[in-house]
Design a protein around this motif. Structure first.
Motif, PDB file in Angstrom:
ATOM      1  N   LEU A  41      -6.991  -3.553   1.427  1.00 10.01           N
ATOM      2  CA  LEU A  41      -7.082  -4.887   2.539  1.00 10.01           C
ATOM      3  C   LEU A  41      -6.220  -4.772   3.595  1.00 10.01           C
ATOM      4  O   LEU A  41      -6.788  -4.811   4.856  1.00 10.01           O
ATOM      5  CB  LEU A  41      -6.613  -5.992   1.521  1.00 10.01           C
ATOM      6  N   ALA A  42      -5.021  -4.442   3.291  1.00  9.42           N
ATOM      7  CA  ALA A  42      -4.171  -4.303   4.810  1.00  9.42           C
ATOM      8  C   ALA A  42      -4.437  -3.078   5.403  1.00  9.42           C
ATOM      9  O   ALA A  42      -4.412  -3.056   6.798  1.00  9.42           O
ATOM     10  CB  ALA A  42      -2.712  -4.294   4.599  1.00  9.42           C
TER      11      ALA A  42
ATOM     12  N   LYS B 263      -7.684  -4.491   7.536  1.00  6.86           N
ATOM     13  CA  LYS B 263      -7.327  -5.443   8.290  1.00  6.86           C
ATOM     14  C   LYS B 263      -5.914  -5.475   9.370  1.00  6.86           C
ATOM     15  O   LYS B 263      -6.394  -6.085  10.434  1.00  6.86           O
ATOM     16  CB  LYS B 263      -7.107  -6.837   7.498  1.00  6.86           C
ATOM     17  N   VAL B 264      -5.167  -4.577   8.785  1.00  4.54           N
ATOM     18  CA  VAL B 264      -4.002  -4.724   9.749  1.00  4.54           C
ATOM     19  C   VAL B 264      -3.926  -3.306  10.518  1.00  4.54           C
ATOM     20  O   VAL B 264      -3.664  -3.163  11.795  1.00  4.54           O
ATOM     21  CB  VAL B 264      -2.724  -4.854   8.904  1.00  4.54           C
TER      22      VAL B 264
END
Ligand SMILES: Nc1ncnc2c1ncn2[C@@H]1O[C@H](COP(=O)(O)OP(=O)(O)OP(=O)(O)O)[C@@H](O)[C@H]1O
Ligand SMILES: [Mg+2]
Lengths: 247, 226
Positions: free
Chosen positions: A105-106, A109-110
């Motif tokens: 996820l990160a 997204k990041v």
């Protein structure tokens, strides 16, 4: 200065309304150092850790991590937090995602990785914590020890410069503690800078460079594990260590 | 004629049914239009309010809570009547269709805001912290971590509310909306026979049963192994 400090927290105060929880804490951590924080319940250990990545906003003081002023309004906090991994007592995995989804996820997204890149990195991270074969399991299908290792993988996949552990093994059944400590030990061997709040004294003795004893919102004393455990200078430290060792 | 035949002739009169079928069907179309508009705008507005509320701006939250409590406590019929007969005194004069749509959408907004909000707040703080600590922003956390979990909890109460409020489209008859019930009751008074009402009932079943089934399917789809 022989070695660079990667974490420099100075004069940290934290109030929760009328409650004065941190009363001027200074903490410096060198690169590749493993610092253990111990202290009675309510002494402010978790709050201190959470001030380091600004999950908690200190009332006053300064926090520098890897040269970034964490408390400056000009700092992109979301970007800065990628450099600081955090592992929680209650794992806090995302229950609606697989282990792989939790880790990617990160990254997506990041860190801005493509799905394929993110999955490749995530699989490597899961491999490092010994869970390559559990990538497609959801947290509900994993044991507590496995969940905590996925949580560690979620952090290390972002290649943090420092990792914060807040009682990573206290929610685990005794027989599952070893697997998590094993992963932490291998992280340490790979040179990760780590700040660990935990009462695993055995692990502290043979893995920690320094033990910090906190009480009532202040650092009472700190030093090498042997010194703190064997010959503590302060009465409060002695009392606390005695209490822990009786368990 | 036996009792059974008389019953069928009264309630399922083929000639009457054939005659009024087109009216009922046009009522079905109006009901579907109304229902879709209410569901889409009501749920969207409810979610938007819940998201606004999660920002934690005090005065804004007081306003949201006031609006939500207001529309949860007023009977939908009262809102429809006020909007249709009362609003023209203040300027705009919405049609019966628009009055029914907006009134029921406001009611659904109010109830769904509460349900969404309960879902969002029921997600443990640790989920926020884990996500934020890896660098996700507030809104990235909300959309990737919190809402997917919150939605799962909200689906059962949300479908119940949505179905209950959409059935309220029948209230549109009081403001001359030609939806199913409106068509059926005028057909009943024109034909002196209750068969059109049976057709209306059948139409509601045909319309809402699939919704109930779809809701179950969505519930199952959103369930993940704990
Ligand atoms: N968000 C909060 N709001 C109000 N008080 C808080 C909050 N977080 C922590 N506290 C209080 O601050 C004090 C220190 O809490 P903290 O969690 O840092 O202690 P700790 O040393 O980690 O204890 P433990 O060993 O039990 O985890 C406690 O008295 C706690 O109740
Ligand atoms: Mg704690």
């Amino acid at each position: 200065m022989s070695q660079k400090h990667i974490v420099e927290a100075r004069g940290i105060h934290k109030h929760f309304g009328p409650l004065h929880v941190l009363k001027g804490v200074d903490l410096e951590v060198k690169e590749r150092e493993l610092v253990f924080i111990i202290g009675p319940s309510g002494s402010g250990k978790s709050t201190l850790l959470r001030c380091l990545n600004r999950l908690e906003e200190p009332t006053s003081g300064s926090v520098m991590v890897d040269g970034i002023d964490m408390l400056s309004p000009k700092t992109d906090i979301n970007h800065a937090r990628q450099r600081i991994g955090m592992v929680f007592q209650s794992f806090n995995l995302y229950p609606h995602m697989t282990a792989l989804g939790n880790v990617t996820l990160a990254l997506r997204k990041v860190a801005g990785k493509s799905r394929a890149e993110a999955e490749a990195i995530a699989r490597q991270a899961l491999e490092r914590v010994g869970l390559a074969d559990r990538a497609d399991h959801t947290p509900g299908q994993l044991s507590g020890g496995q969940q905590q290792r996925v949580a560690i993988a979620r952090s290390i996949a972002l290649e943090p410069r420092v990792m914060l552990f807040d009682e990573p093994t206290s929610a685990l059944d005794p027989e599952l503690v070893g697997s998590v400590l094993e992963v932490m030990r291998s992280l340490r061997e790979s040179g990760m800078t780590m700040i660990v709040v935990s009462h695993e004294m055995g692990f502290a003795r043979n893995a920690a460079d320094r033990v910090v004893f906190m009480d009532n919102g202040l650092i009472v004393e700190q030093g090498p594990p042997a010194a703190i455990f064997e010959t503590p200078a302060h009465e409060r430290t002695r009392a606390f260590i005695g209490q822990i060792q009786r368990h | 004629m036996g009792g059974w035949d008389r019953f069928v002739d009264t309630f399922f009169n083929a000639k009457v049914m054939e005659k009024y079928l087109p009216d009922i069907l046009s009522g079905v179309v109006v009901t579907i239009e109304l229902a879709l508009l209410i569901v889409v705008s009501g749920l969207a507005a409810g979610l938007a309010l819940a998201l606004l509320r999660s920002l934690g701006v005090r005065p804004l939250n007081w306003l949201i809570v006031f609006v939500v409590d207001l529309f949860r406590s007023l009977p939908p019929l009262v809102i429809i009547v006020l909007m249709y007969f009362g609003l023209p005194y203040a300027g705009p004069s919405p049609s019966g269709f628009v009055s029914t749509w907006l009134s029921l959408a406001l009611v659904l907004m109010a109830f769904s805001e509460e349900i969404f909000w309960a879902g969002i707040t029921s997600i443990p703080r640790g989920q926020w912290e884990a996500s934020r600590s890896t660098g996700l922003s507030y809104s990235q956390t909300l959309f990737n971590v919190i809402l997917p979990q919150a939605f799962r909890l909200t689906i059962p109460p949300l479908t119940n509310r949505t179905i209950a409020i959409t059935k309220g489209t029948a209230l549109g008859t009081v403001v001359a909306v030609t939806e199913i019930l409106g068509q059926a009751s005028s057909a009943v008074s024109n034909s002196y026979n209750p068969s059109p009402l049976m057709m209306g009932a059948a139409a509601y079943i045909v319309l809402f049963l699939p919704v109930v089934v779809a809701a179950r399917w969505i519930e199952a789809k959103f369930a993940w192994k704990r």
